[in-house]
Design a protein around this motif. Structure first.
Motif, short mmCIF file in Angstrom:
data_model
loop_
_atom_site.label_atom_id
_atom_site.label_comp_id
_atom_site.label_asym_id
_atom_site.label_seq_id
_atom_site.Cartn_x
_atom_site.Cartn_y
_atom_site.Cartn_z
N LEU A 131 0.81 -1.21 0.00
CA LEU A 131 0.00 0.00 0.00
C LEU A 131 0.85 1.26 0.00
O LEU A 131 0.35 2.34 -0.27
CB LEU A 131 -0.89 0.01 1.26
CG LEU A 131 -1.91 -1.11 1.38
CD1 LEU A 131 -2.59 -1.05 2.74
CD2 LEU A 131 -2.95 -1.00 0.27
N LEU A 132 2.14 1.12 0.31
CA LEU A 132 2.94 2.30 0.61
C LEU A 132 4.05 2.56 -0.39
O LEU A 132 5.02 3.23 -0.09
CB LEU A 132 3.57 2.14 2.01
CG LEU A 132 2.56 2.18 3.15
CD1 LEU A 132 3.19 1.69 4.42
CD2 LEU A 132 2.05 3.59 3.33
N LEU A 133 3.92 2.03 -1.58
CA LEU A 133 5.01 2.16 -2.54
C LEU A 133 5.35 3.61 -2.82
O LEU A 133 6.52 3.97 -2.95
CB LEU A 133 4.63 1.46 -3.84
CG LEU A 133 4.35 -0.04 -3.70
CD1 LEU A 133 4.02 -0.63 -5.06
CD2 LEU A 133 5.52 -0.77 -3.09
N THR A 134 4.37 4.47 -2.91
CA THR A 134 4.66 5.87 -3.24
C THR A 134 5.24 6.62 -2.06
O THR A 134 5.74 7.72 -2.23
CB THR A 134 3.39 6.59 -3.71
OG1 THR A 134 2.42 6.59 -2.66
CG2 THR A 134 2.81 5.92 -4.94
N LEU A 190 0.88 11.52 -4.53
CA LEU A 190 -0.54 11.20 -4.44
C LEU A 190 -0.84 9.97 -5.30
O LEU A 190 -0.06 9.64 -6.20
CB LEU A 190 -1.37 12.39 -4.92
CG LEU A 190 -1.35 13.62 -4.01
CD1 LEU A 190 -1.85 14.85 -4.77
CD2 LEU A 190 -2.19 13.38 -2.76
N PRO A 191 -1.96 9.30 -5.07
CA PRO A 191 -2.27 8.10 -5.85
C PRO A 191 -2.37 8.33 -7.35
O PRO A 191 -2.17 7.38 -8.13
CB PRO A 191 -3.62 7.65 -5.26
CG PRO A 191 -3.63 8.16 -3.87
CD PRO A 191 -2.91 9.48 -3.96
N ASP A 192 -2.68 9.55 -7.80
CA ASP A 192 -2.81 9.81 -9.23
C ASP A 192 -1.48 10.04 -9.92
O ASP A 192 -1.42 10.34 -11.12
CB ASP A 192 -3.76 10.98 -9.49
CG ASP A 192 -3.21 12.32 -8.97
OD1 ASP A 192 -2.09 12.36 -8.43
OD2 ASP A 192 -3.92 13.34 -9.11
N VAL A 237 2.08 11.96 2.49
CA VAL A 237 0.68 11.68 2.17
C VAL A 237 0.29 10.35 2.81
O VAL A 237 1.04 9.37 2.75
CB VAL A 237 0.48 11.63 0.65
CG1 VAL A 237 -0.93 11.17 0.29
CG2 VAL A 237 0.79 12.98 0.01
N SER A 238 -0.87 10.33 3.43
CA SER A 238 -1.35 9.09 4.04
C SER A 238 -1.40 7.96 3.01
O SER A 238 -1.85 8.17 1.87
CB SER A 238 -2.75 9.30 4.63
OG SER A 238 -3.36 8.06 4.95
N PRO A 239 -1.00 6.74 3.38
CA PRO A 239 -1.14 5.61 2.46
C PRO A 239 -2.60 5.28 2.17
O PRO A 239 -2.90 4.58 1.21
CB PRO A 239 -0.45 4.47 3.21
CG PRO A 239 -0.48 4.87 4.64
CD PRO A 239 -0.37 6.35 4.65
N ASN A 240 -3.50 5.81 3.01
CA ASN A 240 -4.94 5.62 2.80
C ASN A 240 -5.60 6.91 2.33
O ASN A 240 -6.78 7.15 2.60
CB ASN A 240 -5.60 5.15 4.10
CG ASN A 240 -4.98 3.86 4.62
OD1 ASN A 240 -4.83 2.90 3.88
ND2 ASN A 240 -4.59 3.87 5.87
N TRP A 241 -4.84 7.74 1.61
CA TRP A 241 -5.34 9.07 1.26
C TRP A 241 -6.68 9.04 0.51
O TRP A 241 -7.53 9.90 0.73
CB TRP A 241 -4.31 9.82 0.41
CG TRP A 241 -4.76 11.20 0.05
CD1 TRP A 241 -4.65 12.33 0.80
CD2 TRP A 241 -5.43 11.60 -1.15
NE1 TRP A 241 -5.21 13.40 0.16
CE2 TRP A 241 -5.70 12.99 -1.05
CE3 TRP A 241 -5.84 10.92 -2.30
CZ2 TRP A 241 -6.35 13.70 -2.06
CZ3 TRP A 241 -6.49 11.62 -3.30
CH2 TRP A 241 -6.73 13.00 -3.18
#
Length: 360
Positions: free
Chosen positions: A21-24, A59-61, A106-110
């Motif tokens: 979940l935390l790759l970024t 961010l996830p994007d 940034v939260s891994p659960n953002w």
């Protein structure tokens, strides 16, 4: 003791899931497959007109949030170079030196909690705060860790989520060296915490403290096996690359670089301060990449297990002071930022840049 062992086992059991979940956040595993013979090649400017960009988190994007140290502003930067101001972080002050708005995670659960974490200097010292970024605006400031002493220099400042799902922070000794050896002080340490700022389960002393004996650490990253590496600014002799283990003492102020003092953990690599003065560090393609301020270069250090190989320097004096380096999600590339508009760089506001470095 049984409860403590169970806690450690439970934490370890979450590592594999959390790593996915935390790759970024960690820089470990989010690039193309590692190639031990890779090295920096092409470099291009992603964005210019910055003033001391310090923290960077994805961010996830695939876009990044970037914090400017002295303006207290937070920006979103896309990989195509479009920059948008998100907001200004409240309660931040400068120290006339290295303090201000520093680390960012940034939260891994953002996608579900919209939380971001910031390390900054406040009127009462350095602190870690949580805010909400909903994709367009910044709100909901809450301090989750206070009581970290500040000074003009040696404020540490890096924040990252680890592959175990906990938040890690680096703190400087605030120009008071003895604090680094004081287990009751939050200064001169690496801290490990929950998202509410509480000591993470399994911390070696039952407090926020994860390791001690640090002077001014500004870089942390993890390799694919979950080992924690740290880059640290020395005093007048040696800067350090350390392999961090819980509860270990990394020497300052008793040691600077390698020493034979009992109870102290030696660095895996050391440099003269003129060659390094490191800030950010990340992992990619079988190596650690370490950004150097005074040294004005990007160091590549191959790693094999717990060993760090022979470092090689790139871009020496080509772009000035290099502050932050992070692996680009899904690509065999890095983002690399300068902070030439700080006191030591001497350039005007707006002189800094964010680069993309291809690894081939």
């Amino acid at each position: 003791m049984k409860s403590h062992r169970n806690t450690l086992v439970a934490a370890a059991a979450t590592t594999a899931l959390a790593a996915g979940l935390l790759l970024t956040q960690t820089g470990a595993g989010n690039a193309a497959p590692a190639r031990a013979d890779s090295a920096p090649s092409d470099i291009k400017t992603v964005s210019s007109g910055w003033s001391i960009p310090w923290g960077l988190s994805w961010l996830p994007d695939g876009s990044a949030l970037i914090a400017e140290r002295d303006s207290f502003k937070l920006y979103k930067l896309t990989q195509s170079g479009t920059r948008t101001q998100v907001g200004t972080v409240p309660n931040v002050v400068t120290t006339g030196g290295e303090g201000g708005l520093m680390g960012l995670a940034v939260s891994p659960n953002w996608s579900s909690d919209h939380a971001i974490y910031l390390m900054h200097t406040a009127s009462d010292g350095n602190r870690i705060a949580r805010m909400t970024y909903d994709g367009s605006s910044l709100s909901g400031y809450k301090a989750i860790v206070t009581g970290i002493k500040k000074n003009k220099y040696h404020n540490g400042g890096r924040l990252k989520f680890g592959p175990d799902g906990y938040l890690y922070a680096t703190t400087g000794e605030a120009q008071t060296p003895d604090l680094a050896q004081d287990k009751d002080s939050l200064n001169g340490k690496i801290l490990r915490m929950t998202t509410d700022g509480k000591p993470a389960p399994g911390n070696p002393f039952g407090t926020l403290v994860y390791s001690l004996g640090h002077r001014n650490p500004q870089g942390i990253t993890w390799d694919p096996q979950g080992r924690l590496w740290e880059a640290e600014l020395g005093n007048s002799k040696y800067d350090e690359l350390n392999l961090i283990e819980p509860g270990k003492n990394y020497g300052w102020p008793t040691c600077e670089g390698n020493c034979s003092t009992s109870g102290m953990t030696n660095p895996k690599r050391q440099w003269s301060v003129g060659e390094a003065s490191p800030s950010g560090v990340t992992y990619a393609d079988g190596a650690l990449y370490m950004a150097a301020l005074k040294g004005e270069r990007l160091w590549r250090i191959p790693v094999d297990g717990t060993s760090a190989g022979t470092p090689k320097a790139y871009y020496t004096s080509s772009y000035g002071r290099l502050r932050t380096v992070e692996t680009v999600p899904g690509e065999n590339a890095l983002w690399l930022s300068t902070t030439n508009a700080d006191n030591n760089g001497g350039e005007p506001d707006g002189a800094d840049k964010v680069f993309q470095v291809e690894l081939k």
